[in-house]
Write a protein that holds these residues in place. Structure first.
Motif, short mmCIF file in Angstrom:
data_model
loop_
_atom_site.label_atom_id
_atom_site.label_comp_id
_atom_site.label_asym_id
_atom_site.label_seq_id
_atom_site.Cartn_x
_atom_site.Cartn_y
_atom_site.Cartn_z
N TYR A 325 12.17 30.91 54.18
CA TYR A 325 12.09 30.16 52.93
C TYR A 325 13.24 29.14 52.83
O TYR A 325 13.02 27.98 52.49
CB TYR A 325 12.15 31.11 51.73
CG TYR A 325 12.35 30.40 50.42
CD1 TYR A 325 11.28 29.87 49.74
CD2 TYR A 325 13.64 30.24 49.88
CE1 TYR A 325 11.46 29.19 48.54
CE2 TYR A 325 13.83 29.56 48.69
CZ TYR A 325 12.73 29.05 48.02
OH TYR A 325 12.92 28.38 46.84
N GLY A 326 14.45 29.57 53.14
CA GLY A 326 15.60 28.69 53.06
C GLY A 326 15.50 27.51 54.01
O GLY A 326 15.81 26.37 53.67
N LEU A 327 15.02 27.77 55.23
CA LEU A 327 14.87 26.71 56.23
C LEU A 327 13.79 25.72 55.82
O LEU A 327 13.94 24.51 56.01
CB LEU A 327 14.53 27.33 57.59
CG LEU A 327 15.66 28.14 58.25
CD1 LEU A 327 15.15 28.91 59.44
CD2 LEU A 327 16.82 27.23 58.66
N ILE A 328 12.70 26.23 55.25
CA ILE A 328 11.64 25.35 54.78
C ILE A 328 12.14 24.48 53.63
O ILE A 328 11.87 23.28 53.57
CB ILE A 328 10.41 26.18 54.32
CG1 ILE A 328 9.78 26.91 55.51
CG2 ILE A 328 9.36 25.27 53.67
CD1 ILE A 328 8.71 27.90 55.12
N LEU A 329 12.90 25.07 52.73
CA LEU A 329 13.42 24.35 51.58
C LEU A 329 14.37 23.23 52.00
O LEU A 329 14.24 22.08 51.56
CB LEU A 329 14.14 25.32 50.65
CG LEU A 329 14.64 24.76 49.30
CD1 LEU A 329 13.47 24.24 48.49
CD2 LEU A 329 15.42 25.82 48.54
N VAL A 330 15.32 23.54 52.88
CA VAL A 330 16.27 22.54 53.36
C VAL A 330 15.54 21.44 54.13
O VAL A 330 15.82 20.24 53.97
CB VAL A 330 17.35 23.19 54.26
CG1 VAL A 330 18.21 22.12 54.93
CG2 VAL A 330 18.23 24.12 53.44
N GLY A 331 14.59 21.85 54.95
CA GLY A 331 13.81 20.87 55.72
C GLY A 331 13.04 19.91 54.83
O GLY A 331 13.00 18.70 55.10
N SER A 332 12.45 20.42 53.76
CA SER A 332 11.67 19.56 52.86
C SER A 332 12.58 18.57 52.13
O SER A 332 12.17 17.43 51.85
CB SER A 332 10.89 20.41 51.85
OG SER A 332 11.75 21.13 51.00
N ILE A 333 13.82 18.96 51.83
CA ILE A 333 14.78 18.04 51.19
C ILE A 333 15.13 16.91 52.15
O ILE A 333 15.15 15.73 51.77
CB ILE A 333 16.04 18.79 50.74
CG1 ILE A 333 15.72 19.79 49.62
CG2 ILE A 333 17.12 17.81 50.29
CD1 ILE A 333 16.87 20.70 49.25
N PHE A 334 15.42 17.25 53.40
CA PHE A 334 15.71 16.23 54.42
C PHE A 334 14.53 15.27 54.56
O PHE A 334 14.71 14.05 54.67
CB PHE A 334 16.00 16.90 55.77
CG PHE A 334 17.44 17.24 55.98
CD1 PHE A 334 18.24 16.48 56.82
CD2 PHE A 334 18.02 18.33 55.35
CE1 PHE A 334 19.58 16.78 57.03
CE2 PHE A 334 19.35 18.66 55.54
CZ PHE A 334 20.14 17.88 56.38
N LEU A 335 13.32 15.81 54.58
CA LEU A 335 12.13 14.99 54.75
C LEU A 335 11.94 14.04 53.57
O LEU A 335 11.58 12.88 53.75
CB LEU A 335 10.90 15.88 54.92
CG LEU A 335 10.79 16.57 56.28
CD1 LEU A 335 9.75 17.69 56.24
CD2 LEU A 335 10.42 15.56 57.36
N SER A 336 12.19 14.53 52.37
CA SER A 336 12.04 13.70 51.18
C SER A 336 12.99 12.49 51.24
O SER A 336 12.58 11.35 51.01
CB SER A 336 12.32 14.52 49.92
OG SER A 336 12.20 13.74 48.76
N VAL A 337 14.25 12.75 51.59
CA VAL A 337 15.24 11.66 51.68
C VAL A 337 14.87 10.67 52.78
O VAL A 337 14.95 9.45 52.59
CB VAL A 337 16.65 12.25 51.94
CG1 VAL A 337 17.66 11.13 52.19
CG2 VAL A 337 17.10 13.11 50.76
N SER A 338 14.43 11.18 53.92
CA SER A 338 14.11 10.31 55.05
C SER A 338 12.93 9.38 54.74
O SER A 338 12.95 8.19 55.08
CB SER A 338 13.79 11.15 56.29
OG SER A 338 12.59 11.88 56.14
#
Length: 450
Positions: A325-338
């Motif tokens: 869950y934590g990895l998915i959450l952090v990954g989605s934040i990075f994707l949103s910014v990118s």
């Protein structure tokens, strides 16, 4: 010794199959927009063409996924790769056909394009490849079969790395080969050869992973009927037999599996955002940025190279300390910014956006697949993966069509839309996390995406 042991491991053949399949597919990505335009199409036609594969995969993936639960993963992977090989042959056929005009259209929605005979054949190739394109869901089901709770994250991280490696080499090869005297024909020819190699690898190296299906591969495929032999070993408990009986009811039954509706929602939204990216980026590169196929290939190869590093050693270490869950959450934040940064025409900002996107995708997607693979039981894992693939295919179909149409009017704003979709995923996961804390402790991570 470590490399030798890995090459002999049970996971290596499916990683090799996945790598070969992705390599063949990714070779065409940088050159497809140029082929479409040369044959009379435009951004609208490119979007519709891109949508053909996921639309028919939406239909075919659950069928092949369910079939793999019955006759085995290996046989269905062969079926899928044979379909891909035939599709590439149709694609090559388009280059020897005359550019006969079938119809022309020019509207505010579609823009101006000419539908030619070769372009129509390419549509048929993508339709055929899409319908038999259940190899991703079946490969994930295979990996789930041979994985344990202890090594599932690591295995799906390696699967992600094999995918990224294919995406590194594919676009890079396309850029080099397309610049030769044969132009776009050479990358397509190589894609067909790679697909044929995949069939041979599956048939010779891959062992059946479903323990309750009789594998007749070693005896040779003597007939079509023998290939589709459906025979099960008596290896289920009474409870598991009831689960198999329930799984045969279809999509509604799969949705009753704890955690599946949440995971399918994330599946859909992720593919919707990325389909906008894949629809818009080639058009953006070809028009506004004025990139060549080689420049686009290098950009995509760089992205995949970052993902190899993230999905390999980095994800392997982080998964021991962080929850999926934590990895998915952090990954989605990075994707949103990118995604929000992709509208820039500054080359440095574009590559920074590409870096963040690759890190985010490298953290999020393998972790998500590990969660999905841990859902339900092995007897229905093919259907779970198949219907999940269909959710992604349906989202891709919508995104590619919308991306091709919208880019004509709002250009790079479609990347901003993708960024807000990943922001929505982040908010969605945070809300789900808060709800999960109020549920009984016995609810597992796989059920609440935590």
């Amino acid at each position: 010794m470590a490399i030798s042991g890995f090459l002999k491991s049970k996971i290596f053949p499916i990683l090799l199959v996945n790598f070969i399949g992705i390599l063949g597919y990714s070779i065409v990505i940088p050159i497809l927009i140029f082929i479409v335009i040369d044959l009379g199409g435009n951004g609208f036609v490119y979007g519709i063409l891109g949508a053909m594969y996921p639309f028919f995969q939406f239909i075919g993936a659950p069928i092949l996924g369910g079939l793999s639960d019955k006759i085995g993963r290996k046989k269905v992977l062969i079926i899928s790769q044979v379909g891909t090989f035939i599709a590439w042959l149709l694609f090559l056929l388009a280059f020897v056909l005359p550019k006969t005009t079938l119809w022309e259209q020019s509207t505010d929605v579609t823009g101006e394009y000419v539908m030619t005979l070769p372009l129509l054949v390419i549509f048929l190739a993508r339709i055929f490849d899409g319908f038999t394109g259940g190899n991703v869901s079946v490969a994930n089901a295979y990996l789930s079969d041979i994985s344990t709770d202890e090594d599932r994250n690591k295995n799906f991280g390696l699967m992600g790395s094999s995918t990224s490696t294919g995406f590194v080499l594919g676009p890079a090869l396309a850029g080099v080969l397309a610049s030769t005297i044969l132009g776009e024909v050479l990358p397509l020819l190589l894609a067909a050869i790679i697909s044929l190699i995949a069939i041979i690898v599956i048939n010779t190296r891959l062992k059946e992973s479903n323990p309750c299906v009789v594998d007749t591969g070693d005896a040779g495929i003597k007939s079509f009927r023998r290939f589709f032999q459906v025979e099960h070993k008596d290896c289920y408990t009474k409870g598991e037999k009831m689960q198999i009986k329930e799984s045969q009811k279809g999509f509604k039954t799969i949705l009753k599996v704890p955690g599946v509706p949440i995971l399918y929602s994330v599946y859909f939204l992720t593919f919707l955002a990325f389909s906008l990216f894949y629809a818009g980026l080639p058009i953006y590169a070809n028009t506004i940025l004025d990139w060549s196929a080689s420049q686009l290939g290098i950009f995509l190869a760089y992205s995949s190279l970052i993902m190899i590093v993230v999905q390999g050693p980095i994800l392997s270490r982080l998964s021991k300390k962080w929850s999926n869950y934590g990895l998915i959450l952090v990954g989605s934040i990075f994707l949103s910014v990118s995604f929000l940064m992709l509208s820039s025409i500054n080359i440095l900002i574009l590559y920074l956006a590409c870096t963040l996107l690759s890190i985010g995708n490298g953290l999020m997607w393998p972790s998500f697949l590990a969660l999905l693979a841990g859902t339900g039981n092995k007897s229905i894992q093919g259907k779970i993966q198949g219907y999940g693939n269909s959710m992604g295919s349906f989202a891709s179909m919508l995104g590619l069509i919308l991306g091709g149409i919208l880019f004509e009017s709002i250009t790079t704003t479609i990347f901003t839309i993708g960024g807000f979709i990943f922001l929505l995923i982040t908010i969605f996961l945070l809300i789900n996390r808060l709800k999960a804390k109020n549920k009984p402790k016995e609810i597992s991570e796989r059920a609440v995406v935590s």
